[in-house]
Design a protein around this motif. Structure first.
Motif, PDB file in Angstrom:
ATOM      1  N   SER A 374     -10.496   5.120   1.694  1.00 31.08           N
ATOM      2  CA  SER A 374     -10.113   6.470   2.116  1.00 31.08           C
ATOM      3  C   SER A 374      -8.671   6.503   2.618  1.00 31.08           C
ATOM      4  CB  SER A 374     -11.040   6.944   3.235  1.00 31.08           C
ATOM      5  OG  SER A 374     -10.790   6.159   4.376  1.00 31.08           O
ATOM      6  N   GLY A 375      -8.185   5.361   3.116  1.00 25.16           N
ATOM      7  CA  GLY A 375      -6.823   5.302   3.631  1.00 25.16           C
ATOM      8  C   GLY A 375      -6.658   6.008   4.960  1.00 25.16           C
ATOM      9  N   CYS A 376      -7.759   6.423   5.578  1.00 21.24           N
ATOM     10  CA  CYS A 376      -7.622   7.184   6.830  1.00 21.24           C
ATOM     11  C   CYS A 376      -7.397   6.261   8.015  1.00 21.24           C
ATOM     12  CB  CYS A 376      -8.817   8.116   7.053  1.00 21.24           C
ATOM     13  SG  CYS A 376     -10.087   7.461   8.072  1.00 21.24           S
ATOM     14  N   CYS A 377      -8.026   5.105   8.013  1.00 17.78           N
ATOM     15  CA  CYS A 377      -7.652   4.125   9.023  1.00 17.78           C
ATOM     16  C   CYS A 377      -7.994   2.720   8.539  1.00 17.78           C
ATOM     17  CB  CYS A 377      -8.279   4.435  10.395  1.00 17.78           C
ATOM     18  SG  CYS A 377     -10.038   4.235  10.431  1.00 17.78           S
ATOM     19  N   ARG A 378      -7.275   1.765   9.098  1.00 15.95           N
ATOM     20  CA  ARG A 378      -7.334   0.403   8.593  1.00 15.95           C
ATOM     21  C   ARG A 378      -8.747  -0.159   8.695  1.00 15.95           C
ATOM     22  NH1 ARG A 378      -5.108  -4.744   8.665  1.00 15.95           N
ATOM     23  NH2 ARG A 378      -5.951  -5.270  10.692  1.00 15.95           N
ATOM     24  N   GLU A 379      -9.401   0.131   9.833  1.00 20.70           N
ATOM     25  CA  GLU A 379     -10.709  -0.473  10.068  1.00 20.70           C
ATOM     26  C   GLU A 379     -11.724  -0.051   9.021  1.00 20.70           C
ATOM     27  OE1 GLU A 379      -8.746   0.673  12.344  1.00 20.70           O
ATOM     28  OE2 GLU A 379      -8.473  -0.989  13.747  1.00 20.70           O
ATOM     29  N   THR A 380     -11.727   1.278   8.725  1.00 20.63           N
ATOM     30  CA  THR A 380     -12.722   1.719   7.737  1.00 20.63           C
ATOM     31  C   THR A 380     -12.378   1.155   6.359  1.00 20.63           C
ATOM     32  OG1 THR A 380     -11.536   3.775   7.566  1.00 20.63           O
ATOM     33  CG2 THR A 380     -13.516   3.799   8.889  1.00 20.63           C
ATOM     34  N   ASP A 381     -11.074   1.044   6.072  1.00 19.38           N
ATOM     35  CA  ASP A 381     -10.691   0.469   4.784  1.00 19.38           C
ATOM     36  C   ASP A 381     -11.137  -0.979   4.682  1.00 19.38           C
ATOM     37  OD1 ASP A 381      -9.726   2.769   3.885  1.00 19.38           O
ATOM     38  OD2 ASP A 381      -7.602   2.241   3.941  1.00 19.38           O
ATOM     39  N   LEU A 382     -10.949  -1.710   5.782  1.00 17.66           N
ATOM     40  CA  LEU A 382     -11.388  -3.112   5.787  1.00 17.66           C
ATOM     41  C   LEU A 382     -12.895  -3.186   5.572  1.00 17.66           C
ATOM     42  CD1 LEU A 382      -9.280  -4.733   8.644  1.00 17.66           C
ATOM     43  CD2 LEU A 382      -9.170  -5.182   6.199  1.00 17.66           C
ATOM     44  N   LEU A 383     -13.589  -2.299   6.294  1.00 19.71           N
ATOM     45  CA  LEU A 383     -15.050  -2.268   6.178  1.00 19.71           C
ATOM     46  C   LEU A 383     -15.461  -1.956   4.739  1.00 19.71           C
ATOM     47  CD1 LEU A 383     -17.823  -2.282   7.573  1.00 19.71           C
ATOM     48  CD2 LEU A 383     -17.540   0.157   7.960  1.00 19.71           C
ATOM     49  N   THR A 384     -14.794  -0.946   4.166  1.00 20.87           N
ATOM     50  CA  THR A 384     -15.130  -0.548   2.796  1.00 20.87           C
ATOM     51  C   THR A 384     -14.889  -1.708   1.837  1.00 20.87           C
ATOM     52  OG1 THR A 384     -14.427   1.666   3.372  1.00 20.87           O
ATOM     53  CG2 THR A 384     -14.708   1.201   1.047  1.00 20.87           C
ATOM     54  N   GLU A 385     -13.735  -2.377   2.010  1.00 25.36           N
ATOM     55  CA  GLU A 385     -13.434  -3.494   1.123  1.00 25.36           C
ATOM     56  C   GLU A 385     -14.498  -4.579   1.253  1.00 25.36           C
ATOM     57  OE1 GLU A 385      -9.133  -5.064   0.352  1.00 25.36           O
ATOM     58  OE2 GLU A 385      -9.095  -3.633   2.000  1.00 25.36           O
ATOM     59  N   ALA A 386     -14.817  -4.900   2.511  1.00 25.05           N
ATOM     60  CA  ALA A 386     -15.819  -5.941   2.744  1.00 25.05           C
ATOM     61  C   ALA A 386     -17.145  -5.532   2.121  1.00 25.05           C
ATOM     62  CB  ALA A 386     -15.991  -6.168   4.248  1.00 25.05           C
ATOM     63  N   PHE A 387     -17.459  -4.239   2.281  1.00 26.31           N
ATOM     64  CA  PHE A 387     -18.721  -3.732   1.720  1.00 26.31           C
ATOM     65  C   PHE A 387     -18.723  -3.880   0.199  1.00 26.31           C
ATOM     66  CE2 PHE A 387     -21.290  -0.448  -0.187  1.00 26.31           C
ATOM     67  CZ  PHE A 387     -22.490  -0.597   0.474  1.00 26.31           C
ATOM     68  N   HIS A 389     -17.031  -5.956  -1.647  1.00 23.31           N
ATOM     69  CA  HIS A 389     -17.199  -7.366  -2.004  1.00 23.31           C
ATOM     70  C   HIS A 389     -18.658  -7.763  -1.882  1.00 23.31           C
ATOM     71  CE1 HIS A 389     -13.116  -8.276  -2.733  1.00 23.31           C
ATOM     72  NE2 HIS A 389     -12.702  -8.010  -1.509  1.00 23.31           N
ATOM     73  N   MET A 390     -19.234  -7.374  -0.756  1.00 28.28           N
ATOM     74  CA  MET A 390     -20.617  -7.756  -0.480  1.00 28.28           C
ATOM     75  C   MET A 390     -21.547  -7.168  -1.538  1.00 28.28           C
ATOM     76  SD  MET A 390     -22.850  -6.767   2.806  1.00 28.28           S
ATOM     77  CE  MET A 390     -23.190  -5.173   2.103  1.00 28.28           C
ATOM     78  N   ALA A 391     -21.283  -5.895  -1.885  1.00 24.31           N
ATOM     79  CA  ALA A 391     -22.157  -5.219  -2.840  1.00 24.31           C
ATOM     80  C   ALA A 391     -22.130  -5.955  -4.182  1.00 24.31           C
ATOM     81  CB  ALA A 391     -21.707  -3.776  -3.030  1.00 24.31           C
ATOM     82  N   VAL A 392     -20.911  -6.297  -4.611  1.00 27.67           N
ATOM     83  CA  VAL A 392     -20.803  -6.988  -5.901  1.00 27.67           C
ATOM     84  C   VAL A 392     -21.504  -8.336  -5.828  1.00 27.67           C
ATOM     85  CG1 VAL A 392     -19.183  -8.091  -7.471  1.00 27.67           C
ATOM     86  CG2 VAL A 392     -18.711  -5.800  -6.598  1.00 27.67           C
ATOM     87  N   ALA A 393     -21.240  -9.057  -4.703  1.00 23.39           N
ATOM     88  CA  ALA A 393     -21.839 -10.387  -4.560  1.00 23.39           C
ATOM     89  C   ALA A 393     -23.363 -10.287  -4.564  1.00 23.39           C
ATOM     90  CB  ALA A 393     -21.353 -11.032  -3.270  1.00 23.39           C
ATOM     91  N   LEU A 394     -23.853  -9.301  -3.807  1.00 23.91           N
ATOM     92  CA  LEU A 394     -25.305  -9.125  -3.726  1.00 23.91           C
ATOM     93  C   LEU A 394     -25.886  -8.809  -5.090  1.00 23.91           C
ATOM     94  CD1 LEU A 394     -26.236  -7.092  -0.554  1.00 23.91           C
ATOM     95  CD2 LEU A 394     -27.111  -9.307  -1.270  1.00 23.91           C
ATOM     96  N   TYR A 395     -25.201  -7.908  -5.796  1.00 26.69           N
ATOM     97  CA  TYR A 395     -25.732  -7.485  -7.078  1.00 26.69           C
ATOM     98  C   TYR A 395     -25.750  -8.663  -8.045  1.00 26.69           C
ATOM     99  CZ  TYR A 395     -26.619  -4.752 -11.227  1.00 26.69           C
ATOM    100  OH  TYR A 395     -27.176  -4.250 -12.364  1.00 26.69           O
ATOM    101  N   GLU A 396     -24.652  -9.441  -8.027  1.00 33.61           N
ATOM    102  CA  GLU A 396     -24.603 -10.581  -8.939  1.00 33.61           C
ATOM    103  C   GLU A 396     -25.709 -11.576  -8.624  1.00 33.61           C
ATOM    104  OE1 GLU A 396     -20.638 -11.954  -8.593  1.00 33.61           O
ATOM    105  OE2 GLU A 396     -19.856 -10.436 -10.020  1.00 33.61           O
ATOM    106  N   ARG A 397     -25.874 -11.800  -7.310  1.00 34.09           N
ATOM    107  CA  ARG A 397     -26.912 -12.749  -6.904  1.00 34.09           C
ATOM    108  C   ARG A 397     -28.293 -12.245  -7.344  1.00 34.09           C
ATOM    109  NH1 ARG A 397     -26.130 -14.175  -0.882  1.00 34.09           N
ATOM    110  NH2 ARG A 397     -23.988 -14.135  -1.625  1.00 34.09           N
ATOM    111  N   GLU A 398     -28.479 -10.922  -7.169  1.00 32.80           N
ATOM    112  CA  GLU A 398     -29.768 -10.355  -7.536  1.00 32.80           C
ATOM    113  C   GLU A 398     -30.004 -10.476  -9.035  1.00 32.80           C
ATOM    114  OE1 GLU A 398     -30.300  -6.432  -5.993  1.00 32.80           O
ATOM    115  OE2 GLU A 398     -32.093  -6.186  -7.238  1.00 32.80           O
ATOM    116  N   GLU A 399     -28.902 -10.227  -9.791  1.00 28.40           N
ATOM    117  CA  GLU A 399     -29.008 -10.349 -11.245  1.00 28.40           C
ATOM    118  C   GLU A 399     -29.414 -11.760 -11.636  1.00 28.40           C
ATOM    119  OE1 GLU A 399     -28.084  -8.043 -14.284  1.00 28.40           O
ATOM    120  OE2 GLU A 399     -29.424  -7.357 -12.691  1.00 28.40           O
ATOM    121  N   LYS A 400     -28.778 -12.741 -10.959  1.00 28.63           N
ATOM    122  CA  LYS A 400     -29.084 -14.136 -11.253  1.00 28.63           C
ATOM    123  C   LYS A 400     -30.557 -14.409 -10.965  1.00 28.63           C
ATOM    124  CE  LYS A 400     -24.772 -16.418 -10.413  1.00 28.63           C
ATOM    125  NZ  LYS A 400     -24.021 -16.985  -9.285  1.00 28.63           N
TER     126      LYS A 400
END
Lengths: 639, 131
Positions: A374-387, A389-400
């Motif tokens: 969103s670019g509205c504040c650093r913390e939410t952007d960091l959270l979104t990025e981490a999320f 990453h996590m979502a992709v990792a989780l999905y890949e793991r689940e696929e495996k």
């Protein structure tokens, strides 16, 4: 909702501070407006004093000039008090300079000359401190009180001019006095000298009672421009004690309010305590911003007051105008702040909203879309990025895991499938042995054969169940519907294959399923359901007990039931029955027969895949009943 | 005495079925693939064919059925399919006897209970004789 919550908090804070600042602002503005006005009134009183004293000074100058006049000096020197020329000259001067009286006192204290009709003489002024002081060589300028008798002596109708009838005034001090006959005069006394000695005193003065020129003059100079609704907002008044003797204040009928009295508070402060009064006070019935100061006589006694005041109402109006304007602006600013709060709340909440949405998406097993920053504040952007990453990792793991599970299930299916032929071979020989087709079998050999047979049955069941499970897990266990004669296509072959088992357990089956009942269902699946339910009925039913099979069309579907007279199942265990790998551990039958724990799970899956339901009823002494529904064939033409 | 041809690529199973059916009073002939099965049908003219669907190729059994159906000399011979296929494969149809598509007397799941197998064969032969 986060956005709403954030907005509510922002709004609460904004409104709280907004209201506080408004209250504070209004308070400050009110004080400022009134205090500014009050300052003007205070300055106005100083101007009034200046005018008053100016008039006194004029009086002094005039009398000092007179005292040095040759004519007067000569008359005094020669004590020719009845000099007509002097009388006419002084009378003219008195009138043209606006004096109310002029007189001469000889060193004995006797008034020897007056320039006002009826020109009475011969009275004594020995008690008058001003005159005494003048004989001592001082120039005296003061304000003094004259009694009615004194005023009569001074002549010129002063006694009548001074006379006032007193009126009851609201808020004033109570007094039994009904009239005021004294006069307040502005007095000046000048010594007339011959060499070092004072040969006479000349005095003169102005009566202040009803001296409207004086108060109008003060009002005009001090408050010329203060007009409110067509009337003068400024007022000036001279008081004799607490009584208005000359005033610009008007009564309701338009007459001057002479004879009315000052309010009690002011009288106490100014007259009794000798202090000035600056502030709000009632003048007659209106509220004024006022200034009062005491007037003192030559002995420093308080004999009256000088007052100026401004009507308060105009300032109230100004104040209200300013306050309203301020409030409008404040409310506008508050609204802007609220809108901003709403936007900010949205900006803060939106990324989190999107995260929640995305996590719901993931929960439903869908491929996660990356949440945009969103670019509205650093913390939410960091959270979104981490999320992300996590979502992709989780999905890949689940696929495996899913792939792993799939291959596991495929392996399971393959292995179990490959078991079929060898087991079929075993079962054939077992049958031949059991039926003694391959020669006679001893009692103990027969016992062993039965055990092997029962093991074989379990193996067959396991193969069926695991194959079905693998299909359910891989999601392609869906019914292929056809026309199914429940009795002929399902029950007859099934009962034939179970005949030996039923016989071995001494059980009898009461089958009341009508031969004409036709289902629109997957034949193999229906067989599977009955195979599992009947298998359970045999396993868990009472030895030598009964099994009852029934089915009837109800509301567009067929309601089927399988009943056995077993021990029953504890009510708290009933919901567990249909779970995968559930095995009830209730002693007795369940431990004698180890099943896969899949039969009812598969049965439920099949029934629900056909749009039906399956339930179990059990009560002690009443056996166990499984009831389920299957779709009926619509065009049931009897064959 | 009725003649039954057993066609299956699992020799041990064929052996056991032979013993089982002979014990039940049938004359049994065996073949281990679709091709020899067809030759035996022509040469031996069995009264009933017990056929495994999945032999070396996934659909060998089906082909045998089709060919038999095509020839007028073998057209009337009842067939009982013995199969493990229908739960293992994801077939897009209900794998049941069908006059047009699968003209067989019965379809039985492997491993079938000998009692059911014998009863099905008895019934199929009886209906073939009466029909």
């Amino acid at each position: 909702m986060l956005k709403l919550k954030l907005f509510k908090r922002f709004a609460a804070i904004t409104i709280l501070f907004g209201i506080l600042s408004m209250l504070l602002g209004v308070q400050i503005m009110r004080q400022r407006v009134i205090s500014e006005a009050q300052t003007r009134v205070r300055l106005g009183l100083s101007s009034a004093w200046a005018l008053f004293e100016n008039r006194q000074r004029e009086l002094c100058i005039l009398l000092r000039l007179l005292a040095n006049k040759d004519l007067l000096l000569r008359v005094c020197e020669e004590q020719r008090w009845n000099d007509l020329e002097l009388r006419s000259r002084l009378e003219r001067i008195r009138a043209s300079f606006g004096l109310d009286f002029i007189g001469l006192v000889d060193p004995g204290g006797t008034v020897v000359f007056r320039a006002t009709e009826p020109y009475s003489t011969g009275d004594h002024k020995t008690a008058d401190l001003a005159i005494t002081k003048a004989f001592n060589g001082e120039t005296v300028s003061c304000v003094s009180l004259f009694t009615r008798a004194q005023l009569m002596l001074e002549g010129g109708g002063l006694a009548d001019r001074a006379f006032l009838e007193l009126e009851e005034t609201p808020r004033s001090r109570r007094s039994p006095k009904m009239e005021e006959s004294r006069g307040m005069v502005m007095l000046c006394a000048i010594p007339v000298r011959k060499g070092p000695s004072v040969i006479a005193v000349v005095y003169g003065g102005i009566l202040l009672n009803r001296n409207f020129a004086m108060v109008d003059g003060i009002r005009d100079v001090v408050f010329r421009d203060d007009v409110y609704k067509g009337r003068q907002a400024g007022t000036a008044t001279l008081f004799l004690n607490d009584t208005r003797i000359a005033t610009t204040v008007l009564r309701e009928n338009g007459n001057r309010a002479v004879g009315t009295r000052v309010s009690r508070e002011v009288a106490e402060r100014v007259l009794d305590n000798g202090m000035a009064w600056f502030g709000e006070a009632f003048v007659l019935k209106d509220e004024y911003l006022t200034a009062y100061e005491p007037i003192r006589d030559v002995q420093d006694q308080i004999i009256g007051m000088l007052y100026v005041g401004l009507l308060k109402q105009p300032f109230n109006d100004i104040e209200r105008g300013i306050v309203l304007k301020f409030l409008y602006i404040s409310i506008f600013v508050l609204l802007v702040a609220l809108v901003l709060a709403f936007l900010i709340a949205g900006r803060l909440a939106n990324p989190i909203h999107r995260l929640v949405e995305s996590s719901h998406h993931m929960r439903d097993g869908k491929r996660p879309e990356p949440v945009p920053l969103s670019g509205c504040c650093r913390e939410t952007d960091l959270l979104t990025e981490a999320f992300n990453h996590m979502a992709v990792a989780l999905y890949e793991r689940e696929e495996k895991l899913r792939a792993l599970n799939r291959s596991y299930m495929e392996t399971l299916a393959f292995v179990t499938h490959e078991l079929k032929s060898p087991i079929a071979t075993m079962m054939n020989y077992l049958y031949l042995l059991r039926e003694q087709k391959l020669g006679p079998v001893t009692e103990s050999q027969m016992k062993a054969l039965r055990a092997v047979d029962s093991g074989g049955q379990r193996l067959v069941e396991m193969i069926r169940h695991y194959l079905n499970l693998s299909r359910i897990e891989s999601g392609d266990y869906t019914p292929v519907r056809s026309r199914v004669m429940l009795q002929a296509d399902v029950m007859a072959p099934l009962l034939t294959s179970l005949e030996a088992e039923l016989k071995a357990n001494g059980m009898c089956v009461e089958n009341t399923i009508p031969a004409t009942l036709v289902l629109n269902a997957d034949l193999n699946m229906v067989r599977e359901v009955y195979e599992n339910l009947l298998g359970n009925a045999i396993k868990y039913g009472r030895p030598s007990g009964r099994i009852r099979l029934a089915a009837q069309p109800v509301n567009g579907h067929v309601e089927c039931s399988v009943w056995n007279d077993g021990d029953g199942i504890a009510p708290d265990k009933l919901p567990l029955l249909f779970q995968k790998f559930s095995r009830l551990d209730n002693g007795g039958a369940a431990q004698r027969h180890r099943g896969t724990g899949l039969g009812l799970f598969i049965a439920q899956h099949i029934v629900e895949a056909h749009g039906g339901w399956i339930r179990v009823h059990s009560s002690p002494g009443d056996g166990v009943t499984f009831v389920f529904t299957l779709p009926v064939q619509r065009e049931t033409s009897v064959e | 005495m009725a003649k039954i041809l057993v066609v299956d690529d699992d020799r041990e199973l064929v052996e056991s079925l032979t013993v089982l059916l002979e014990g039940h009073g049938y004359q049994v002939d065996a073949a281990f693939c679709g091709k020899t099965g067809l030759q035996r049908i022509v040469s031996n003219r069995p009264d009933l064919i017990l056929l495994d669907v999945m032999m070396a190729h996934d659909s060998e059994g089906f082909e045998v059925v089709r060919q038999l159906q095509g020839e007028s000399s073998t057209h009337g011979i009842p067939i009982v399919l013995l199969t493990g296929i229908r739960r293992a494969k994801k077939l897009p149809f209900s794998f049941e006897p069908d006059a047009d598509w699968l003209p067989v007397k019965a379809v039985l799941d492997k491993p079938v209970k000998p009692e059911l197998l014998l009863k099905t064969i008895d019934d199929a032969l009886a209906s073939a004789v009466s029909g």
